[in-house]
Design an enzyme around this catalytic site. Structure first.
Site, PDB file in Angstrom:
ATOM      1  CG  ASN A  22      -6.625  -0.763   1.438  1.00 29.74           C
ATOM      2  OD1 ASN A  22      -5.933  -0.298   0.521  1.00 29.74           O
ATOM      3  ND2 ASN A  22      -6.091  -1.311   2.506  1.00 29.74           N
TER       4      ASN A  22
ATOM      5  CB  CYS B 233      -0.938   0.014   1.195  1.00 26.65           C
ATOM      6  SG  CYS B 233      -1.991  -1.432   1.262  1.00 26.65           S
TER       7      CYS B 233
ATOM      8  CG  HIS C 132      -3.138   3.480   2.550  1.00 22.15           C
ATOM      9  ND1 HIS C 132      -3.654   3.173   1.306  1.00 22.15           N
ATOM     10  CD2 HIS C 132      -3.144   2.307   3.257  1.00 22.15           C
ATOM     11  CE1 HIS C 132      -3.943   1.886   1.261  1.00 22.15           C
ATOM     12  NE2 HIS C 132      -3.653   1.346   2.426  1.00 22.15           N
TER      13      HIS C 132
END
Ligand code: UT7
Length: 328
Positions: free
Chosen positions: A285, A115, A255
């Site tokens: 996500n 990520c 994020h």
């Protein structure tokens, strides 16, 4: 060695058309809209069509970023694709994008930092421009995580979504100038988030398939604690490297993994939520695509003013983390 100021010349983003809502998930696993919204902030996520792969999403985002940057394919010197799920293990997705863009002069490679991938790619790509080696670097974060989600595992399947975001980097044109990047890693946490099979340790076999080892495996609680800690530390470190303090922070693009993680960070920073980019409710996500998609949306919806100090901050599997500070 040259030290040329680097700017984000253009941004692009794309998400697949198909929406998978929490109500849809209620029909698939033992979960509820209420649980997902209160624990994560997610209401729906996008899912790639069966014939859409990572490079397809990456290509659309890249073309948009190049159009906005007014940079032609032949002007691109390097393409970096940050992803955990390339079209194939090799060749790189960056090479597939290079060919389809017609970026014939560009070198190309993939980068994997889960990520945190986009921040890593931004940091790596900017070095080539700062040193004068290259003029235009195309940095992409793209994921089709829906392909490695176990749709029977409620711990993970409600969280993830597909998408892509891209940025063209080049010598700064006096706006969107990169002031610092900061990266970190801790392999001691490698087991917390992984796709166990399909690599050299555990090649794909009938048995690994039967055991579901090709799916995303995650220890959510431990990642949660790491994330809250790291968001703060990485933001502080990035600002410090840029010669700034928390008081200078105008807008945060975190994020998008869990709304509670983002809210905890904002509270710690004393930052009102109106100064924080949130789109997790619509996209879930998207791993390496999360930050560039959020940044593009912040810009295209007019939330960023010229001169704003914008911090992007990420954490993810590896473990990895990083931040980037931009003067808009
Ligand atoms: O990009 C980086 C990657 N990942 C992350 O950042 C994830 C970070 N972690 C998180 O976001 C959170 O830990 C989760 C959202 C994954 C989980 O939230 P939590 O508040 O930490 O819940 P939990 O794991 O402690 O689970 C609480 C309960 C459990 O039931 P029991 O054991 O208490 O009976 C789970 O089985 O909630 C259950 N549960 C669910 N219930 C309904 C877990 N997933 C679900 C679900 N629907 N989808």
């Amino acid at each position: 060695m040259a030290d040329i100021p680097v700017g984000i010349l253009g941004l692009g983003a794309m998400v697949p058309e198909r929406r998978l809502t929490n109500q849809d998930l209620e029909q698939m696993v033992d979960t509820s809209d209420e649980w997902i919204v209160t624990r994560t902030g997610i209401r729906e996520r996008r899912i790639a069509a069966p014939d859409e792969a990572t490079s397809d999403l990456a290509l659309v985002a890249a073309r948009l970023a190049m159009e906005r940057a007014e940079v032609r394919p032949q002007d691109i010197d390097l393409i970096i694709v940050a992803t955990v799920l390339p079209d194939m293990l090799f060749p790189s997705t960056a090479c597939l994008v290079q060919e389809r863009l017609g970026a014939v002069r560009a070198a190309a490679f993939d980068l994997e930092a889960a990520c945190s991938g986009f921040i890593y790619a931004l940091s790596v790509g900017s070095q080539f421009i700062a040193t004068g080696m290259y003029r235009h670097v195309l940095v992409i974060g793209a994921e089709v995580l829906s392909r490695i989600v176990n749709w029977q595992d409620r711990n993970t399947c409600v969280l993830l979504g597909d998408g892509a975001g891209a940025a063209v980097l080049g010598p700064s044109r006096g706006e969107r100038t990169l002031l610092s990047t900061y990266l970190g890693a801790d392999g001691a946490g490698a087991d917390l988030l992984k796709q166990p099979a399909g690599g050299s340790r555990l090649p794909a076999t009938v048995q690994t398939l039967a055991d579901g080892m090709h799916y995303v495996h995650m220890n959510g609680n431990q990642i949660f604690r790491f994330a809250v800690r790291t968001m703060g530390a990485a933001t502080f470190a990035g600002l410090k490297k840029a010669g700034l303090t928390m008081d200078d922070l105008d807008f945060l693009v975190p994020h998008q993994a869990n709304l509670r993680i983002i809210e905890a960070a904002a509270e710690r920073f004393g930052l009102g939520m109106e100064k924080v980019m949130i789109n997790i409710d619509r996209y879930g996500n998207m791993s390496a695509a999360s930050i560039p998609v959020a940044l593009e949306e912040a810009e295209s919806t007019g939330r960023l003013q010229k001169g704003d100090h914008v911090v992007m901050v990420a954490f993810g599997g590896g473990l990895t983390w990083g931040s980037a500070v931009v003067r808009w």
